[in-house]
Design an enzyme around this catalytic site. Structure first.
Site, short mmCIF file in Angstrom:
data_model
loop_
_atom_site.label_atom_id
_atom_site.label_comp_id
_atom_site.label_asym_id
_atom_site.label_seq_id
_atom_site.Cartn_x
_atom_site.Cartn_y
_atom_site.Cartn_z
N CYS A 94 8.16 -1.82 20.21
CA CYS A 94 7.24 -0.67 20.20
C CYS A 94 7.04 -0.02 21.58
CB CYS A 94 5.89 -1.05 19.61
SG CYS A 94 6.02 -1.77 17.97
N CYS A 135 3.50 -3.39 9.69
CA CYS A 135 2.50 -2.97 8.69
C CYS A 135 1.88 -1.67 9.15
CB CYS A 135 1.45 -4.08 8.54
SG CYS A 135 0.36 -3.87 7.12
N CYS A 194 0.82 -1.22 0.00
CA CYS A 194 0.00 0.00 0.00
C CYS A 194 0.85 1.26 0.00
CB CYS A 194 -0.93 -0.01 1.20
SG CYS A 194 -0.09 0.36 2.76
N CYS A 249 4.89 1.54 3.75
CA CYS A 249 6.27 1.37 4.23
C CYS A 249 7.10 2.60 3.85
CB CYS A 249 6.89 0.11 3.63
SG CYS A 249 5.93 -1.38 3.89
N CYS A 291 -5.90 -8.21 22.24
CA CYS A 291 -4.49 -7.78 22.10
C CYS A 291 -3.58 -8.97 21.79
CB CYS A 291 -4.03 -7.10 23.38
SG CYS A 291 -2.35 -6.46 23.22
N CYS A 313 0.69 1.79 19.86
CA CYS A 313 -0.65 1.23 19.74
C CYS A 313 -1.36 1.06 21.09
CB CYS A 313 -0.59 -0.11 19.01
SG CYS A 313 0.16 0.04 17.39
N CYS A 351 1.26 -6.87 14.07
CA CYS A 351 1.52 -6.55 12.65
C CYS A 351 2.90 -6.98 12.16
CB CYS A 351 1.30 -5.06 12.40
SG CYS A 351 2.68 -4.00 12.85
N HIS A 371 4.41 -7.90 25.17
CA HIS A 371 3.73 -8.17 26.45
C HIS A 371 4.66 -7.99 27.66
CE1 HIS A 371 0.59 -10.15 28.75
NE2 HIS A 371 1.33 -11.19 29.06
N CYS A 429 -2.20 -4.10 20.42
CA CYS A 429 -1.25 -4.64 19.45
C CYS A 429 -1.99 -5.67 18.61
CB CYS A 429 -0.07 -5.28 20.18
SG CYS A 429 1.03 -6.14 19.03
N CYS A 486 -5.82 -4.06 31.03
CA CYS A 486 -5.13 -4.82 29.98
C CYS A 486 -6.11 -5.15 28.85
CB CYS A 486 -4.58 -6.11 30.59
SG CYS A 486 -4.11 -7.32 29.36
N CYS A 531 5.09 -4.03 28.20
CA CYS A 531 3.90 -3.21 28.07
C CYS A 531 3.59 -2.49 29.38
CB CYS A 531 2.72 -4.10 27.68
SG CYS A 531 1.18 -3.20 27.55
N CYS A 542 4.32 -7.34 4.28
CA CYS A 542 3.97 -7.93 2.97
C CYS A 542 5.21 -8.54 2.33
CB CYS A 542 3.38 -6.87 2.05
SG CYS A 542 1.97 -6.03 2.74
FE1 FSX Z 1 2.46 -3.95 3.34
FE2 FSX Z 1 4.06 -1.63 2.54
FE3 FSX Z 1 1.38 -2.96 5.33
FE4 FSX Z 1 1.32 -1.21 3.58
O1 FSX Z 1 3.77 -1.07 0.87
S1 FSX Z 1 3.46 -3.82 5.23
S2 FSX Z 1 0.25 -3.24 3.39
S3 FSX Z 1 1.43 -0.77 5.76
O2 FSX Z 1 2.99 -0.44 3.28
O3 FSX Z 1 3.82 -3.41 2.14
FE1 SF4 Z 2 -0.06 -7.75 27.20
FE2 SF4 Z 2 -1.65 -6.46 25.50
FE3 SF4 Z 2 -2.28 -6.57 28.07
FE4 SF4 Z 2 -0.23 -5.07 27.25
S1 SF4 Z 2 -2.40 -4.74 26.76
S2 SF4 Z 2 -0.26 -6.45 29.01
S3 SF4 Z 2 0.58 -6.34 25.59
S4 SF4 Z 2 -2.15 -8.31 26.62
FE1 SF4 Z 3 3.96 -2.61 17.29
FE2 SF4 Z 3 1.96 -4.34 17.67
FE3 SF4 Z 3 1.43 -1.82 16.95
FE4 SF4 Z 3 2.55 -3.54 15.20
S1 SF4 Z 3 0.49 -3.68 16.09
S2 SF4 Z 3 3.16 -1.39 15.56
S3 SF4 Z 3 3.88 -4.75 16.56
S4 SF4 Z 3 2.37 -2.49 18.88
#
Ligand code: FSX
Ligand code: SF4
Ligand code: SF4
Length: 287
Positions: A240, A162, A19, A22, A231, A252, A262, A202, A259, A225, A205, A124
């Site tokens: 993160c 992602c 998309c 990245c 999550c 996130c 991703c 986890h 989370c 939580c 966090c 991806c």
């Molecule tokens: Fe994939 Fe890149 Fe997700 Fe997008 O192009 S990792 S769909 S955020 O950005 O490839």
């Molecule tokens: Fe674990 Fe998600 Fe709870 Fe944070 S919010 S303690 S990462 S399950």
């Molecule tokens: Fe980080 Fe999880 Fe958010 Fe992805 S979804 S950016 S791994 S906290």
């Protein structure tokens, strides 16, 4: 500024099925900034030279493709691939040869052959990600799998997300410039640099105390939580909570979301339904 004594590392950026998030994430890099990456020395005495990038380059058409192919011929470049690799044919092409479009897999094949390394940027490219989600209409593969199918053995480093955090990409490139290609023990079982993907969300966090006391939020953005809301922090490896996003502003879970896993192989299918508590801990496999 890069000077004549500065070592130059040519980079070719290929886009497959994705998309462009990245690239957008990288354009938001704060320190070093995208300007530092493209114009300055990323580390003293060494700089990258971005020869081809479909989204940010000023050139276009035949001239841009020629610049890419000249770099490819010399070899030794870093190939960055964003997006999954669709099946040969009608799903995407990059430039032409003798008036015929060059498909994404065939372009990947030739660009990867003589590359110093391939960085599969984003989930991806690393694992198939959203384009490869069920029913995977374009038969998308990860970069590593697409190259393996063609017996190409160039090192692939996965930098998933992602989108991926800009630091994860900058840090991976800076590390190559400083110390050369990563050693086997510096990558995890999914070829991700442990420096960025070695920690379980986890475990770091800020809501972990709630989890340990079994105080679960009943809705997103409420205190507690987020485990029961779905999550995926307990099965997701990334830094993160420590690094945070948008130049350290938030991430996130802290922003009241959760989370969604991703950075993991099998995302998004394996993490779905996203807003539902995990029934069990799914087994992750590289695609
Ligand atoms: Fe994939 Fe890149 Fe997700 Fe997008 O192009 S990792 S769909 S955020 O950005 O490839
Ligand atoms: Fe674990 Fe998600 Fe709870 Fe944070 S919010 S303690 S990462 S399950
Ligand atoms: Fe980080 Fe999880 Fe958010 Fe992805 S979804 S950016 S791994 S906290």
């Amino acid at each position: 500024m890069a000077n004549q004594k500065s070592d130059e590392y040519p980079v070719i950026w290929l886009q497959g099925a994705g998309c462009t998030g990245c690239s957008v994430s990288l354009l938001n890099a704060a320190s070093p900034s995208i300007k530092n990456l493209l114009i300055d020395e990323l580390i003293p005495g060494k700089h990258i030279s971005l020869r081809f990038h479909p989204t940010v380059m000023a050139g276009a058409g035949v001239k841009a493709i020629e610049a890419m192919e000249e770099t490819e011929k010399k070899g030794g470049h870093i190939l960055v691939v964003e997006g999954a690799i669709p099946a040969d044919g009608a799903f995407g092409s990059v430039g032409e040869k003798k008036g015929k479009p060059v498909s994404i897999p065939s372009r990947l094949e030739s660009l990867a052959q003589n590359a110093m390394a391939v960085i599969a940027l984003g989930t991806c490219a690393s694992f198939g990600g959203i384009p490869a989600a069920n029913p995977n209409p374009a038969q998308c593969l990860s970069v590593a799998q697409a190259l393996k199918n063609k017996s190409i053995t160039t090192l692939v480093i996965n930098v998933p997300g992602c989108p991926p955090h800009p630091d994860w990409f900058m840090g991976t490139v800076a590390s190559i410039l400083l110390w050369g290609l990563p050693k086997e023990e510096e990558l995890d079982e999914f070829r991700r640099p442990k420096a960025f993907y070695g920690k379980l969300i986890h475990e770091h966090c800020p809501r972990r105390a709630y989890y340990d006391e079994m105080k679960f939020a009943k809705k997103l953005s409420a205190p507690g939580c987020l485990y029961e809301l779905g999550c995926k922090g307990p099965i997701t490896y990334a830094d993160c909570p420590l690094r945070q996003w948008n130049n350290g502003v938030n991430w996130c879970v802290n922003s009241g979301g959760m989370c969604i896993g991703c950075v993991e192989p099998g995302f998004p299918d394996l993490m779905s339904p996203i807003y539902q508590k995990m029934a069990s801990q799914p087994e992750k496999k590289e695609v």
